[in-house]
Design a protein around this motif. Structure first.
Motif, short mmCIF file in Angstrom:
data_model
loop_
_atom_site.label_atom_id
_atom_site.label_comp_id
_atom_site.label_asym_id
_atom_site.label_seq_id
_atom_site.Cartn_x
_atom_site.Cartn_y
_atom_site.Cartn_z
N PRO A 33 0.83 -1.19 0.00
CA PRO A 33 0.00 0.00 0.00
C PRO A 33 0.87 1.25 0.00
O PRO A 33 1.97 1.24 0.53
CB PRO A 33 -0.81 -0.12 1.29
CG PRO A 33 -0.11 -1.12 2.13
CD PRO A 33 0.69 -2.00 1.21
N GLY A 34 0.37 2.30 -0.64
CA GLY A 34 1.09 3.56 -0.64
C GLY A 34 0.90 4.28 0.68
O GLY A 34 0.43 3.69 1.66
N ARG A 35 1.26 5.53 0.69
CA ARG A 35 1.21 6.28 1.93
C ARG A 35 -0.14 7.00 2.08
O ARG A 35 -0.91 7.12 1.13
CB ARG A 35 2.35 7.27 1.97
CG ARG A 35 3.71 6.55 1.95
CD ARG A 35 4.84 7.47 2.30
NE ARG A 35 4.94 8.58 1.39
CZ ARG A 35 5.53 9.74 1.69
NH1 ARG A 35 6.03 9.94 2.90
NH2 ARG A 35 5.60 10.70 0.79
N VAL A 36 -0.35 7.47 3.29
CA VAL A 36 -1.60 8.17 3.62
C VAL A 36 -1.31 9.67 3.75
O VAL A 36 -0.44 10.07 4.52
CB VAL A 36 -2.21 7.64 4.93
CG1 VAL A 36 -3.43 8.46 5.34
CG2 VAL A 36 -2.56 6.16 4.80
N VAL A 81 1.75 12.05 5.55
CA VAL A 81 1.98 13.39 5.01
C VAL A 81 0.77 14.28 5.28
O VAL A 81 -0.37 13.83 5.16
CB VAL A 81 2.17 13.34 3.46
CG1 VAL A 81 2.54 14.71 2.91
CG2 VAL A 81 3.20 12.32 3.06
N VAL A 82 1.02 15.54 5.65
CA VAL A 82 -0.07 16.50 5.86
C VAL A 82 0.15 17.68 4.92
O VAL A 82 1.24 18.28 4.91
CB VAL A 82 -0.11 16.97 7.32
CG1 VAL A 82 -1.16 18.07 7.52
CG2 VAL A 82 -0.38 15.80 8.27
N VAL A 83 -0.84 18.00 4.11
CA VAL A 83 -0.75 19.14 3.19
C VAL A 83 -1.82 20.17 3.58
O VAL A 83 -3.02 19.88 3.52
CB VAL A 83 -0.95 18.72 1.72
CG1 VAL A 83 -0.79 19.93 0.81
CG2 VAL A 83 0.03 17.63 1.33
N VAL A 84 -1.36 21.33 4.01
CA VAL A 84 -2.27 22.38 4.48
C VAL A 84 -2.53 23.38 3.36
O VAL A 84 -1.59 23.87 2.73
CB VAL A 84 -1.67 23.12 5.70
CG1 VAL A 84 -2.56 24.28 6.13
CG2 VAL A 84 -1.46 22.15 6.86
N ALA A 85 -3.81 23.68 3.11
CA ALA A 85 -4.18 24.76 2.19
C ALA A 85 -4.33 26.01 3.04
O ALA A 85 -5.28 26.16 3.81
CB ALA A 85 -5.47 24.44 1.46
N ALA A 86 -3.35 26.91 2.94
CA ALA A 86 -3.25 28.07 3.83
C ALA A 86 -3.98 29.27 3.23
O ALA A 86 -4.19 29.33 2.00
CB ALA A 86 -1.79 28.42 4.03
N PRO A 87 -4.30 30.26 4.06
CA PRO A 87 -4.83 31.51 3.51
C PRO A 87 -3.84 32.01 2.46
O PRO A 87 -2.64 32.07 2.72
CB PRO A 87 -4.88 32.44 4.72
CG PRO A 87 -5.00 31.52 5.90
CD PRO A 87 -4.20 30.30 5.53
N PRO A 88 -4.33 32.35 1.26
CA PRO A 88 -3.41 32.59 0.14
C PRO A 88 -2.66 33.91 0.18
O PRO A 88 -1.74 34.11 -0.60
CB PRO A 88 -4.32 32.52 -1.09
CG PRO A 88 -5.70 32.75 -0.58
CD PRO A 88 -5.73 32.34 0.85
N PRO A 128 2.15 14.14 -2.88
CA PRO A 128 3.19 13.24 -3.37
C PRO A 128 2.55 12.07 -4.15
O PRO A 128 1.45 11.63 -3.81
CB PRO A 128 3.86 12.73 -2.09
CG PRO A 128 3.50 13.70 -1.02
CD PRO A 128 2.18 14.29 -1.41
N ALA A 129 3.27 11.59 -5.16
CA ALA A 129 2.71 10.56 -6.06
C ALA A 129 2.45 9.23 -5.35
O ALA A 129 1.58 8.48 -5.77
CB ALA A 129 3.69 10.34 -7.21
N ASP A 130 3.18 8.95 -4.26
CA ASP A 130 3.04 7.62 -3.64
C ASP A 130 1.96 7.55 -2.57
O ASP A 130 1.89 6.58 -1.84
CB ASP A 130 4.39 7.18 -3.07
CG ASP A 130 4.86 8.10 -1.94
OD1 ASP A 130 4.28 9.19 -1.77
OD2 ASP A 130 5.81 7.72 -1.24
N CYS A 131 1.12 8.57 -2.48
CA CYS A 131 0.02 8.53 -1.51
C CYS A 131 -1.21 7.95 -2.20
O CYS A 131 -1.67 8.50 -3.21
CB CYS A 131 -0.30 9.92 -0.97
SG CYS A 131 1.06 10.60 0.00
N ASP A 132 -1.76 6.84 -1.69
CA ASP A 132 -2.93 6.24 -2.34
C ASP A 132 -4.20 6.35 -1.51
O ASP A 132 -5.28 6.01 -1.97
CB ASP A 132 -2.65 4.78 -2.73
CG ASP A 132 -2.47 3.87 -1.52
OD1 ASP A 132 -2.30 4.40 -0.40
OD2 ASP A 132 -2.50 2.65 -1.70
N VAL A 133 -4.05 6.84 -0.28
CA VAL A 133 -5.22 7.13 0.55
C VAL A 133 -5.14 8.61 0.92
O VAL A 133 -4.07 9.09 1.31
CB VAL A 133 -5.23 6.27 1.83
CG1 VAL A 133 -6.32 6.72 2.79
CG2 VAL A 133 -5.40 4.79 1.48
#
Ligand code: CTP
Ligand code: MG
Length: 260
Positions: A33-36, A81-88, A128-133
Motif C-alpha cells: 500500500p502507498g502512503r496516507v 503526510v499532511v498538506v495544508v491549504a493556507a490563507p493565500p 506526493p505521487a506515492d500517496c494512495d489514501v
C-alpha cells in the motif's frame, strides 16, 4: 511517521536464493500500500466567528486552531503526510509555514483558494505521487480525537472508496418555507457529518475532476455521491465538532480545559 521500510537490499554477494528473495520483495513493494496523506483546508476567513485573523490562525488555549488539528494528524500512526491549504495572502502563507516548521512530521503548505472545494483541489494537485489514501480534514475541527482519524483510514484500507465520520442528530429537524414549516424530517435517518473524510486517491481525484467549481460543495463526500459512488459511514465523535461561531470557541476552550 513513515511506513515500515521493506528490505533495504544491502548485504553480502548475491546468491540464487538472495536473487529470488530480492525479486519477491520487489514484487511485494510494487503491491505494497502507498502512503496516507491528509489535506487540511485552512484557507477560510472565519466570517461567522467574527472579524479578525483567518479562523485557522485564531487561538484556542494559546495555540492556533490549525496547530491543534495538525498535531493530532501527525500523531496518528497511519498518517504519513499532511498538506495544508493556507490563507493565500503572503502573511497567511508565511504564518502557516512558520507554525508547521515547529511541528514534527512531513507537513507541506499550498496556497488555498476562494472556496473550500478549490482549496482541497489545490492541495490534491500538490500531493506526493506515492500517496494512495487521502483524507480531507477541516482545520476548524481542531479537537477531533486521533481515534476518528485512525477509524477513517482503516475503513478506506478495508476497501471503502469514500468514508465519512457521522454522529446522530439530536434536535428535531424541520424543513421550512420562509417562517412556515413545510415538513418534519425523520430524524432517525439523519446524521451530522464530520471530518476527516477518507478516500482512495482515485475516487477523490475523479470526484473533484467531475465537480462544478461554480457550485462548490461543503464536503468532499458530496462530490463522490454526485458520481453515484457509495460513501460509507463510521462513528464520529462529539469533540470533532466544527468551530464556526464564537459560542463554538467557548465550547472548545471547555473541552480543552477538561483534557488538560
Ligand atoms: N476553507 C478553505 N478555503 C476556503 C474556505 C474554507 O480551506 N476558501 C476551510 C476553512 O479554513 C475550514 C474549512 O474549510 O477549515 C471549513 O470551512 P468553514 O468552517 O466554513 O470555515 P470558514 O470558511 O473559514 O468560515 P466562514 O464560512 O464562517 O467564513
Ligand atoms: Mg466557510
Amino acid at each position: 511517521m513513515s511506513t515500515d521500510p521493506t528490505e533495504a537490499g544491502s548485504g553480502p554477494a548475491p546468491t540464487a536464493a538472495a536473487a529470488t528473495s530480492a525479486a519477491t520483495s520487489a514484487a511485494a513493494a510494487a503491491e505494497a500500500p502507498g502512503r496516507v496523506a491528509v489535506i487540511v483546508p485552512a484557507a477560510g476567513k472565519g466570517e461567522r466567528l467574527g472579524p479578525g485573523t483567518p479562523k485557522a490562525l485564531r487561538e484556542l488555549g494559546g495555540l492556533p486552531l490549525l496547530v491543534h488539528a495538525v498535531r493530532t494528524l501527525v500523531a496518528a500512526r497511519s498518517v504519513d503526510v499532511v498538506v495544508v491549504a493556507a490563507p493565500p495572502n503572503p502573511q497567511g502563507l508565511a504564518e502557516v509555514q512558520r507554525l508547521l516548521a515547529d511541528l514534527p512530521g512531513d507537513t507541506r503548505v499550498v496556497a488555498g483558494g476562494r472556496t473550500r472545494q478549490e482549496s482541497v483541489a489545490l492541495a490534491l494537485a500538490a500531493l506526493p505521487a506515492d500517496c494512495d489514501v487521502v483524507l480531507v480534514h477541516d482545520a476548524a475541527r481542531a479537537l477531533t480525537p486521533v481515534d476518528v482519524v485512525e477509524a477513517v483510514v482503516a475503513a478506506v484500507r478495508g476497501g471503502a472508496g469514500a468514508v465519512i465520520p457521522v454522529v446522530p442528530v439530536t434536535d428535531t429537524v424541520k424543513a421550512v418555507d420562509g417562517d412556515l414549516v413545510s415538513a418534519t424530517v425523520d430524524r432517525s435517518t439523519l446524521r451530522a457529518v464530520q471530518t476527516p473524510q477518507g478516500f482512495t486517491r482515485d475516487v477523490l481525484a475523479k470526484a473533484h475532476a467531475a465537480s462544478d467549481p461554480s457550485l462548490p460543495a461543503t464536503d468532499d463526500a458530496g462530490l463522490v455521491e454526485a458520481l453515484g459512488l457509495p460513501v460509507r459511514t463510521v462513528p464520529g465523535h462529539a469533540e470533532a465538532f466544527k468551530i464556526t461561531t464564537p459560542f463554538d470557541l467557548v465550547l472548545a476552550e471547555a473541552v480543552l480545559r477538561r483534557r488538560r
